[in-house]
Design a protein around this motif. Structure first.
Motif, PDB file in Angstrom:
ATOM      1  N   LYS A 333       0.808  -1.259  -0.061  1.00 24.78           N
ATOM      2  CA  LYS A 333      -0.077  -0.013   0.114  1.00 24.78           C
ATOM      3  C   LYS A 333       0.723   1.089   0.112  1.00 24.78           C
ATOM      4  N   ASN A 334       0.457   2.126  -0.994  1.00 22.50           N
ATOM      5  CA  ASN A 334       1.261   3.653  -1.037  1.00 22.50           C
ATOM      6  C   ASN A 334       2.831   3.366  -1.343  1.00 22.50           C
ATOM      7  N   HIS A 335       3.242   2.273  -1.824  1.00 20.00           N
ATOM      8  CA  HIS A 335       4.536   1.925  -2.052  1.00 20.00           C
ATOM      9  C   HIS A 335       5.096   1.147  -3.101  1.00 20.00           C
ATOM     10  N   GLY A 336       4.568   0.194  -3.472  1.00 14.77           N
ATOM     11  CA  GLY A 336       4.930  -0.444  -4.738  1.00 14.77           C
ATOM     12  C   GLY A 336       4.633  -2.072  -4.651  1.00 14.77           C
ATOM     13  N   LEU A 337       5.303  -2.744  -5.577  1.00 11.98           N
ATOM     14  CA  LEU A 337       4.953  -4.363  -5.912  1.00 11.98           C
ATOM     15  C   LEU A 337       5.964  -5.183  -5.552  1.00 11.98           C
ATOM     16  N   THR A 338       5.629  -6.428  -4.896  1.00 13.03           N
ATOM     17  CA  THR A 338       6.808  -7.331  -4.410  1.00 13.03           C
ATOM     18  C   THR A 338       6.030  -8.578  -5.719  1.00 13.03           C
ATOM     19  N   ILE A 339       6.871  -8.979  -6.435  1.00 10.79           N
ATOM     20  CA  ILE A 339       6.629 -10.027  -7.414  1.00 10.79           C
ATOM     21  C   ILE A 339       7.549 -11.252  -7.367  1.00 10.79           C
ATOM     22  N   THR A 340       6.873 -12.407  -7.442  1.00  8.83           N
ATOM     23  CA  THR A 340       7.379 -13.662  -7.251  1.00  8.83           C
ATOM     24  C   THR A 340       7.546 -14.639  -8.480  1.00  8.83           C
ATOM     25  N   GLY A 341       8.357 -15.295  -8.748  1.00  5.47           N
ATOM     26  CA  GLY A 341       8.571 -16.010 -10.111  1.00  5.47           C
ATOM     27  C   GLY A 341       9.558 -17.178  -9.709  1.00  5.47           C
ATOM     28  N   PRO A 342       9.287 -18.089 -10.870  1.00  2.00           N
ATOM     29  CA  PRO A 342      10.309 -19.438 -10.738  1.00  2.00           C
ATOM     30  C   PRO A 342      11.806 -18.746 -11.108  1.00  2.00           C
ATOM     31  N   ASN A 343      11.867 -17.511 -11.862  1.00  5.15           N
ATOM     32  CA  ASN A 343      13.177 -17.173 -12.248  1.00  5.15           C
ATOM     33  C   ASN A 343      12.851 -15.619 -12.428  1.00  5.15           C
ATOM     34  N   LEU A 344      14.059 -14.873 -12.758  1.00  6.21           N
ATOM     35  CA  LEU A 344      13.966 -13.420 -12.826  1.00  6.21           C
ATOM     36  C   LEU A 344      13.495 -13.133 -14.441  1.00  6.21           C
ATOM     37  N   ASP A 345      13.739 -13.902 -15.174  1.00  8.09           N
ATOM     38  CA  ASP A 345      13.217 -13.794 -16.621  1.00  8.09           C
ATOM     39  C   ASP A 345      11.789 -13.975 -16.546  1.00  8.09           C
ATOM     40  N   ASP A 346      11.395 -14.889 -16.023  1.00  8.94           N
ATOM     41  CA  ASP A 346       9.737 -14.955 -15.891  1.00  8.94           C
ATOM     42  C   ASP A 346       8.996 -13.575 -15.332  1.00  8.94           C
ATOM     43  N   ILE A 347       9.726 -13.246 -14.294  1.00  7.66           N
ATOM     44  CA  ILE A 347       9.178 -12.006 -13.719  1.00  7.66           C
ATOM     45  C   ILE A 347       9.118 -10.843 -14.500  1.00  7.66           C
ATOM     46  N   PHE A 348      10.080 -10.528 -15.158  1.00  6.72           N
ATOM     47  CA  PHE A 348      10.251  -9.241 -16.098  1.00  6.72           C
ATOM     48  C   PHE A 348       9.469  -9.566 -17.357  1.00  6.72           C
ATOM     49  N   GLN A 349       9.336 -10.849 -17.914  1.00  5.25           N
ATOM     50  CA  GLN A 349       8.408 -10.879 -19.063  1.00  5.25           C
ATOM     51  C   GLN A 349       6.869 -10.809 -18.324  1.00  5.25           C
ATOM     52  N   ARG A 350       6.472 -11.166 -17.281  1.00  5.92           N
ATOM     53  CA  ARG A 350       5.068 -10.888 -16.970  1.00  5.92           C
ATOM     54  C   ARG A 350       4.820  -9.433 -16.828  1.00  5.92           C
ATOM     55  N   ILE A 351       5.812  -8.721 -16.304  1.00  4.41           N
ATOM     56  CA  ILE A 351       5.434  -7.090 -15.824  1.00  4.41           C
ATOM     57  C   ILE A 351       5.536  -6.060 -16.974  1.00  4.41           C
ATOM     58  N   GLU A 352       6.350  -6.750 -18.228  1.00  3.30           N
ATOM     59  CA  GLU A 352       6.342  -5.753 -19.330  1.00  3.30           C
ATOM     60  C   GLU A 352       5.311  -5.349 -19.926  1.00  3.30           C
ATOM     61  N   GLY A 353       5.472  -4.001 -19.729  1.00  7.46           N
ATOM     62  CA  GLY A 353       4.228  -3.041 -20.344  1.00  7.46           C
ATOM     63  C   GLY A 353       2.901  -2.705 -19.407  1.00  7.46           C
ATOM     64  N   ARG A 354       3.097  -3.490 -18.325  1.00 11.63           N
ATOM     65  CA  ARG A 354       2.195  -3.368 -17.591  1.00 11.63           C
ATOM     66  C   ARG A 354       2.259  -2.459 -16.182  1.00 11.63           C
ATOM     67  N   ILE A 355       3.495  -1.911 -16.014  1.00 13.16           N
ATOM     68  CA  ILE A 355       3.965  -0.935 -14.944  1.00 13.16           C
ATOM     69  C   ILE A 355       3.265   0.099 -14.977  1.00 13.16           C
ATOM     70  N   ILE A 356       2.678   0.548 -13.918  1.00 12.17           N
ATOM     71  CA  ILE A 356       2.440   2.176 -13.738  1.00 12.17           C
ATOM     72  C   ILE A 356       3.334   2.844 -12.746  1.00 12.17           C
ATOM     73  N   ARG A 357       3.884   3.973 -13.429  1.00 16.17           N
ATOM     74  CA  ARG A 357       5.014   4.595 -12.664  1.00 16.17           C
ATOM     75  C   ARG A 357       4.470   5.067 -11.220  1.00 16.17           C
ATOM     76  N   GLN A 358       3.234   5.758 -11.465  1.00 14.65           N
ATOM     77  CA  GLN A 358       2.631   6.588 -10.090  1.00 14.65           C
ATOM     78  C   GLN A 358       2.034   5.361  -9.432  1.00 14.65           C
ATOM     79  N   VAL A 359       2.495   5.206  -8.150  1.00 15.17           N
ATOM     80  CA  VAL A 359       1.669   4.532  -7.051  1.00 15.17           C
ATOM     81  C   VAL A 359       0.542   5.313  -6.710  1.00 15.17           C
ATOM     82  N   PRO A 360      -0.716   4.373  -6.738  1.00 14.58           N
ATOM     83  CA  PRO A 360      -1.863   5.502  -6.110  1.00 14.58           C
ATOM     84  C   PRO A 360      -1.811   5.501  -4.643  1.00 14.58           C
ATOM     85  N   MET A 361      -1.896   6.758  -4.065  1.00 11.39           N
ATOM     86  CA  MET A 361      -2.009   6.860  -2.759  1.00 11.39           C
ATOM     87  C   MET A 361      -3.541   6.935  -2.106  1.00 11.39           C
ATOM     88  N   THR A 362      -3.665   6.425  -1.084  1.00 12.64           N
ATOM     89  CA  THR A 362      -5.135   6.034  -0.483  1.00 12.64           C
ATOM     90  C   THR A 362      -4.919   6.286   0.920  1.00 12.64           C
TER      91      THR A 362
END
Length: 362
Positions: A333-362
């Motif tokens: 909340k109000n900070h960022g993301l933690t992403i798990t994966g079987p390996n680092l390549d898998d993680i970056f493939q899954r988040i490619e093009g989906r990242i929103i730079r501005q974290v929503p503040m609530t």
């Protein structure tokens, strides 16, 4: 848990706020100390915005809460209040804004850019301070796990790393390319060099950073990026990338194994979170944390400070409840993301093009 009040109560409203919050804290089991002793758990530091004076803590475990007021409601609350938080070297700022109609609205400002509103309750002080306490208590009672215990007996064949550290080196370049920043305003422009050194020492950071990443080595150990290093050029074992051996509960310390010929850097403050996830999920092979957002993800409810057991537990619990813990995307909340994966390549493939730079503040 004990607490103290520091600074000067320069106005009737600050005296009212200090008395009401003190009463609420005591009613919730906190013990008041007339003077801030060395082992004080947290301090309410009342400050004048024209002459900001930090409370100089003697221990990392002391949680410092600055309290300030203004009679000129700012156009941008976070931009106005965040420098007060940083310049007072505080974990949290309670910013009291007096409105023209005589109300006293309260905002909580956190180091992770959180900005929470607690409305004034007309003729109901008890309800108002109860709501302030609901915001304050989870943060003030959280436990930092940022101590590092170094063991200088890393096998020499790992001094130059292995295939896993090579993957971290590559992934660090990908993380760097995201161009994500850790804070809304540059700390070095807000603090003197002395105060900046004090902040780094208190929070166990090596400089400004923009996320972290790790990859499993075996069932008990994982490699992880160091705190504050240039993620785009992580090469040196013990300085840029460290081997985390485990966690020592009694000493609340992360255990690191480093080469005997190097002065090590500290591991990322999120190491306790990564450790908790790896220990509970053998199928998780890598973890990435970024200061960004994605739509439609589960999120923690409370903005616990980075490097605390409580934040690690909240994230780990959400990973546990996810449909596939080995490929989870969890919001902090109000900070960022933690992403798990079987390996680092898998993680970056899954988040490619989906990242929103501005974290929503609530």
């Amino acid at each position: 848990m004990n607490f103290a009040i520091a600074g000067e109560l320069r106005s009737p409203s600050l005296k009212w706020f200090a008395a009401g919050l003190k009463r609420e804290l005591i009613d919730n089991g906190y013990q008041y100390c007339e003077e801030p002793v060395n082992d004080i758990r947290f301090v309410l530091n009342f400050v004048d915005t024209d002459h900001l004076k930090p409370f100089r803590r003697k221990a990392q475990a002391t949680f410092s809460v600055a309290v300030a007021e203004t009679h000129e409601p700012p156009h941008d609350i976070l931009r106005s209040a965040y420098p007060v938080l940083i310049r007072t070297l505080s974990n949290l700022l309670i910013y009291i804004i007096h409105t023209p109609d005589g109300h006293c609205n309260t905002y909580f400002i956190t180091l992770e850019q959180g900005c929470y509103f607690v409305p004034f309750e007309q003729d109901n002080d008890e309800l108002f301070f109860m709501k302030v306490m609901e915001r304050l208590n989870p943060l003030a009672s959280s436990r930092l796990v940022i101590n590092n215990e170094f063991h200088h007996d890393l096998p020499q064949d790992l001094w130059d790393g292995d295939e896993i550290t090579a993957q971290i080196h590559k992934a660090g370049k990908q993380l760097d390319a995201l161009n994500l920043l850790p804070a809304p305003f540059p700390l070095e422009e807000l603090l003197s060099s002395q105060d900046l050194r004090h902040v780094k020492r208190l929070y166990g950071i090596g400089g400004l950073s923009y996320g972290n990443l790790s990859a499993r080595k075996d069932d008990r150990q994982f490699w992880m990026s160091a705190s504050g290093v240039n993620k785009g050029d992580m090469r040196i074992i013990g300085r840029d990338i460290l081997l985390v051996m485990g966690y020592h509960a009694e000493r609340t310390a992360m255990l690191l194994n480093v080469p005997s010929n190097i002065e090590p850097h500290r591991v990322s403050v999120d190491a306790i979170e990564h450790w908790m996830i790896y220990m509970q999920h053998p199928e998780v092979g890598a973890i990435v944390h970024v200061h960004a957002w994605m739509d439609g993800i589960p999120s923690t409810e409370i903005n616990y400070p980075c490097g605390t057991w409580e934040l690690a537990k909240a994230v780990s619990d959400l990973v546990n409840r996810s449909e596939d813990p080995a490929r989870a995307i969890i919001g902090l909340k109000n900070h960022g993301l933690t992403i798990t994966g079987p390996n680092l390549d898998d993680i970056f493939q899954r988040i490619e093009g989906r990242i929103i730079r501005q974290v929503p503040m609530t």
